[in-house]
Write a protein that holds these residues in place. Structure first.
Motif, short mmCIF file in Angstrom:
data_model
loop_
_atom_site.label_atom_id
_atom_site.label_comp_id
_atom_site.label_asym_id
_atom_site.label_seq_id
_atom_site.Cartn_x
_atom_site.Cartn_y
_atom_site.Cartn_z
N GLN A 1 33.40 53.33 -106.93
CA GLN A 1 34.53 53.27 -107.86
C GLN A 1 34.14 54.10 -109.06
OE1 GLN A 1 36.05 49.35 -109.05
NE2 GLN A 1 35.97 50.05 -111.18
N ILE A 2 35.02 55.02 -109.47
CA ILE A 2 34.76 55.83 -110.65
C ILE A 2 35.81 55.49 -111.70
CG2 ILE A 2 34.60 58.16 -111.61
CD1 ILE A 2 33.88 59.16 -108.79
N ASP A 3 35.35 55.02 -112.86
CA ASP A 3 36.25 54.77 -113.97
C ASP A 3 36.29 56.01 -114.85
OD1 ASP A 3 37.30 51.95 -113.92
OD2 ASP A 3 35.17 51.61 -113.54
N ILE A 4 37.50 56.46 -115.15
CA ILE A 4 37.70 57.69 -115.91
C ILE A 4 38.13 57.32 -117.33
CG2 ILE A 4 39.00 59.84 -116.06
CD1 ILE A 4 39.40 59.58 -112.98
N TYR A 5 37.37 57.85 -118.30
CA TYR A 5 37.62 57.57 -119.71
C TYR A 5 37.97 58.85 -120.46
CZ TYR A 5 35.51 53.00 -118.97
OH TYR A 5 35.24 51.74 -118.52
N LEU A 6 38.79 58.71 -121.48
CA LEU A 6 39.11 59.78 -122.41
C LEU A 6 38.36 59.49 -123.70
CD1 LEU A 6 40.81 62.30 -123.05
CD2 LEU A 6 42.64 60.74 -123.77
N ALA A 7 37.62 60.47 -124.19
CA ALA A 7 36.82 60.32 -125.41
C ALA A 7 37.30 61.33 -126.46
CB ALA A 7 35.34 60.55 -125.10
N ASP A 8 37.62 60.83 -127.65
CA ASP A 8 38.10 61.67 -128.75
C ASP A 8 37.29 61.40 -130.01
OD1 ASP A 8 40.51 63.23 -127.81
OD2 ASP A 8 41.16 61.22 -127.24
N GLU A 9 37.52 62.25 -131.01
CA GLU A 9 36.82 62.16 -132.30
C GLU A 9 35.31 62.29 -132.07
OE1 GLU A 9 38.23 58.80 -134.61
OE2 GLU A 9 40.27 59.14 -133.89
N LEU A 10 34.92 63.42 -131.50
CA LEU A 10 33.54 63.67 -131.12
C LEU A 10 32.68 64.13 -132.28
CD1 LEU A 10 33.98 65.59 -127.74
CD2 LEU A 10 33.84 63.14 -128.12
N THR A 11 31.42 63.72 -132.23
CA THR A 11 30.39 64.17 -133.17
C THR A 11 29.17 64.56 -132.36
OG1 THR A 11 31.16 62.60 -134.84
CG2 THR A 11 28.95 63.52 -135.15
N HIS A 12 28.59 65.73 -132.65
CA HIS A 12 27.40 66.18 -131.91
C HIS A 12 26.14 65.54 -132.50
CE1 HIS A 12 24.33 68.92 -130.27
NE2 HIS A 12 25.14 68.90 -129.23
N ILE B 1 28.54 52.99 -97.20
CA ILE B 1 27.56 53.08 -98.29
C ILE B 1 28.01 52.17 -99.43
CG2 ILE B 1 26.55 54.60 -100.03
CD1 ILE B 1 27.06 56.91 -97.97
N VAL B 2 27.11 51.29 -99.86
CA VAL B 2 27.37 50.46 -101.03
C VAL B 2 26.90 51.24 -102.25
CG1 VAL B 2 26.87 48.28 -102.20
CG2 VAL B 2 27.16 48.33 -99.70
N HIS B 3 27.82 51.51 -103.15
CA HIS B 3 27.55 52.36 -104.32
C HIS B 3 27.64 51.52 -105.59
CE1 HIS B 3 28.11 55.59 -107.25
NE2 HIS B 3 27.65 56.42 -106.34
N PRO B 4 26.77 51.76 -106.58
CA PRO B 4 26.80 50.96 -107.81
C PRO B 4 27.97 51.24 -108.72
CG PRO B 4 25.18 52.71 -108.01
CD PRO B 4 25.68 52.74 -106.59
N GLY B 5 28.72 52.29 -108.45
CA GLY B 5 29.84 52.68 -109.30
C GLY B 5 29.45 53.80 -110.24
N PRO C 1 31.56 65.45 -117.57
CA PRO C 1 30.36 64.61 -117.62
C PRO C 1 30.59 63.31 -116.85
CG PRO C 1 30.93 65.41 -119.81
CD PRO C 1 32.07 65.78 -118.90
N ALA C 2 29.60 62.91 -116.08
CA ALA C 2 29.75 61.71 -115.25
C ALA C 2 28.37 61.22 -114.83
CB ALA C 2 30.59 62.03 -114.01
N GLY C 3 28.35 59.99 -114.34
CA GLY C 3 27.10 59.45 -113.83
C GLY C 3 27.26 58.04 -113.31
N LYS C 4 26.19 57.57 -112.66
CA LYS C 4 26.20 56.23 -112.09
C LYS C 4 26.07 55.16 -113.17
CE LYS C 4 23.03 57.08 -108.98
NZ LYS C 4 22.06 56.94 -107.91
N VAL C 5 26.64 54.02 -112.87
CA VAL C 5 26.51 52.84 -113.72
C VAL C 5 25.23 52.13 -113.34
CG1 VAL C 5 27.58 50.63 -114.33
CG2 VAL C 5 29.02 52.62 -113.87
#
Length: 143
Positions: free
Chosen positions: A82-93, A2-6, A37-41
């Motif tokens: 391919q899944i790129d994993i990010y860390l997100a800080d200093e959040l605002t709703h 399967i060719v996946h968009p990432g 939280p995750a999703g396709k590129v």
């Protein structure tokens, strides 16, 4: 194969240190999973931009500070994903913007609580499992 968009996944930390996770129904296995939280590129989309978009769409938060934690290839035997994993800080709703037909419950939990769910088999999503282990190692190494 399967060719996946990432895809991208976001480990979002609230100011109190708790993590944003989601409960989401997944049709292939006909049950609710606990995930980051995750999703396709999208085609032509920058991966960090995709992570920012997914965080806001699914949780209603934006982050002022981002860092790339890792890249994983979850199913090398039959997919190019391919899944790129990010860390997100200093959040605002700012308010969520779920895709049509998407039903997600956002929850906030401590790292220790999430690791307990992992130990008890309550978290079985591979990308979330890897994200929790990467984050716990980072927290341990930085004190």
């Amino acid at each position: 194969y399967i060719v996946h968009p990432g895809a991208v996944m976001v480990i979002a930390r609230l100011p109190d240190g708790k993590l944003l996770l989601e409960r989401q129904f997944r049709y292939p296995l006909d049950r609710v999973f606990i995930e980051f939280p995750a999703g396709k590129v999208d085609a032509g989309e920058d991966r960090l931009a995709a992570a920012k978009r997914e965080l806001t769409e699914e949780t209603g938060y934006v982050a002022a500070r981002w860092s790339h934690l890792a890249t994983m290839h979850p199913v090398i035997s039959y997919s190019t994903e391919q899944i790129d994993i990010y860390l997100a800080d200093e959040l605002t709703h700012v308010g969520d913007d779920l895709d049509h037909g998407e039903f997600i419950e956002t929850i906030s939990v401590s790292l220790d609580e999430a690791l307990g769910w992992l130990d008890r088999g309550e978290i079985t999503d591979a990308k979330t499992m890897i994200g929790l282990l990467l984050l716990s190692r980072r927290v341990r190494d930085t004190g």
